[in-house]
Design an enzyme around this catalytic site. Sequence first.
Site, short mmCIF file in Angstrom:
data_model
loop_
_atom_site.label_atom_id
_atom_site.label_comp_id
_atom_site.label_asym_id
_atom_site.label_seq_id
_atom_site.Cartn_x
_atom_site.Cartn_y
_atom_site.Cartn_z
N ASP A 93 -4.15 2.13 6.84
CA ASP A 93 -5.15 1.24 7.45
C ASP A 93 -5.27 1.42 8.96
O ASP A 93 -6.16 0.84 9.59
CB ASP A 93 -4.80 -0.22 7.16
CG ASP A 93 -4.82 -0.54 5.68
OD1 ASP A 93 -5.71 -0.02 4.99
OD2 ASP A 93 -3.96 -1.30 5.21
N LYS B 186 -1.14 4.22 1.13
CA LYS B 186 -2.42 3.82 0.55
C LYS B 186 -2.92 2.58 1.28
O LYS B 186 -2.15 1.89 1.94
CB LYS B 186 -2.25 3.52 -0.95
CG LYS B 186 -1.75 4.68 -1.78
CD LYS B 186 -1.55 4.26 -3.23
CE LYS B 186 -0.99 5.40 -4.06
NZ LYS B 186 -0.74 4.99 -5.46
N HIS B 187 -4.20 2.29 1.13
CA HIS B 187 -4.76 1.12 1.79
C HIS B 187 -4.23 -0.16 1.15
O HIS B 187 -3.99 -0.22 -0.05
CB HIS B 187 -6.28 1.15 1.72
CG HIS B 187 -6.90 2.25 2.53
ND1 HIS B 187 -6.83 2.31 3.90
CD2 HIS B 187 -7.60 3.36 2.14
CE1 HIS B 187 -7.46 3.39 4.33
NE2 HIS B 187 -7.92 4.05 3.28
N GLU B 188 -4.03 -1.17 2.00
CA GLU B 188 -3.57 -2.46 1.52
C GLU B 188 -4.60 -3.03 0.54
O GLU B 188 -5.81 -2.87 0.71
CB GLU B 188 -3.38 -3.42 2.69
CG GLU B 188 -2.77 -4.76 2.32
CD GLU B 188 -1.39 -4.63 1.72
OE1 GLU B 188 -1.31 -4.73 0.47
OE2 GLU B 188 -0.44 -4.42 2.45
#
Length: 581
Positions: free
Chosen positions: A225, A214-216
Amino acid sequence: MDEAFLKVSNELDTEVVVSWMSQRCYQCLYQQLGLVPAAPSPGQPSSADFTVSTQHEITLQFNNSLDNLEICRVPFHFGEHGNYSLWVKNMNNPSAVNCSVVTDAEPVNSYIPILVAFLIFAGLGLVSSIGRVILGLDAVKSMLYRIGGSMETERLINSDLGSPGRIAAPVTDNIIPSPPSQNKRLRSLDTFRGISLVIMVFVNYGGGRYWFFKHESWNGLTVADLVFPWFVFIMGTSIALSINSLLRAGSTRCSVLRKVVWRSIQLFAIGVFIINPNYCQGPLSWDNLRIPGVLQRLAWSYLAVACLDVLVARRHLDVLVMDAWWSPGLDILLYWPAWLCVLVLEVIWLCITLLLPVPHCPTGYLGPGGIGDMGLYANCTGGAAGFVDRWLLGENHIYQSPTSRVIYATNMPYDPEGVLGSINSIFMAFLGLQAGKIILHYRNLHKSIMSRFLIWGLFLGVVSAVLTKCSTDQGFIPVNKNLWSLSYVTTLACFAFVLLVLIYYIVDVKKWWSGAPFYYPGMNSILVYIGHEVFEDYFPFRWRMANSQSHAEHLTQNLVATSCWVFIAYVLYRKKIFWKI
């Protein structure tokens, strides 16, 4: 998923407030988890049950509810589905309190499904490679040819189309191979694009619900990312090659410019009206229509970089002088007007980001707001970037659930594909354009191409180290996907140049690898990206799971969905169907 059970037992004669903070949350306030009543009598503790996050290490803080004084603090990384007890008890010294964690039931290893999936795909790749080697042996080729010849003979005997006497023996001598095309397509570029696209599809489908897919939440990098900037980078590389090809074929700059504008309009329209996330809430309404997005960002980046290249691109590169003292910098010096424009855009980004006054926020603020920075700037998410989007587009027309909500508990809408970040995505595409210029100027000079890629990678890596001070949160400009910060672009461009060197060497120079299976979706990238968004909720890309709280089931579903799109791209490749806009 990503949770554990915690039972807190309190032997003190006072009520205890339990708070927590993620170690990934920079300068954050503690968030209250709950209360544990005072012990009813000595030796008879009270208790309370809690659910805690297992994604990252957290710090538990215990305070006296009467005067809010800290009793103790416990950093601990809980394991998924683990069962834990934490005891708060008095020591021999009445002023000393001991807080200790005991594991009652061992957690599960949630990473085993990833290992199993890796072994399965590695095994399939190994079997495919061995099969390719076996089929390439002369003895096997001869056997397959004899089998194929006998089958064809039998088919013709039993058909009305002819007889075996009409079969001409294959002619293998005196065949003159056709000369290689000067504009031969580089498989490494489509392979690079395919790798980015396949990972993008996988993480968009959920990535097994693992946090690193998942995105930071704010500063830093995860696997998710990496891929969008790489896709933008390789788009810039393709721009250089395609525009050069069009100009060499005799197209005028005006006609090429019209194609660029029309393609950008199509990309933007598809992003707004076809794959808009607002469809999850029902029919589109202008009241809450999200205007920015991934394809919209691609459209702006493509439009800006392609227009610059159309204006400065050379029609013929084979007539340029290569023995002058300045020839090593030819791939930059010839296009100095475009470089000047991009540098001006970067100066504009820096000035707006660091100097624009934002109401009720510190100038130059790059933080997430919410509980970050000790909660002082709760409504300042994104600083100038968020303010510009809300001012230009309105709060209802940008992303309502940013990743900063996960750890920083922000409540402001913020769009990671907003207006200000588009400037740096143009810079990313332009760095990809530079890679394309290197390929054009040093065509077939493999060492020159790879050495320049590595020099660019080293240079951009040094710039990133200076901007970030080699830290996640304490640099001048941290690496941040939500902001598309300058250090984010230089870092990802550094990775892109290095990765492109490896793929170029393996696929196009040594030809050790054909690029499969990533090559196929790389050849049909727009179709795969739009298709995976449109058909996300259809079988076989999604189905009702027996246990929705299992990483293994989510990972299986997401890998199957991604593999289906790779297979679809392969079938389309075999049928020579490519969707271009």
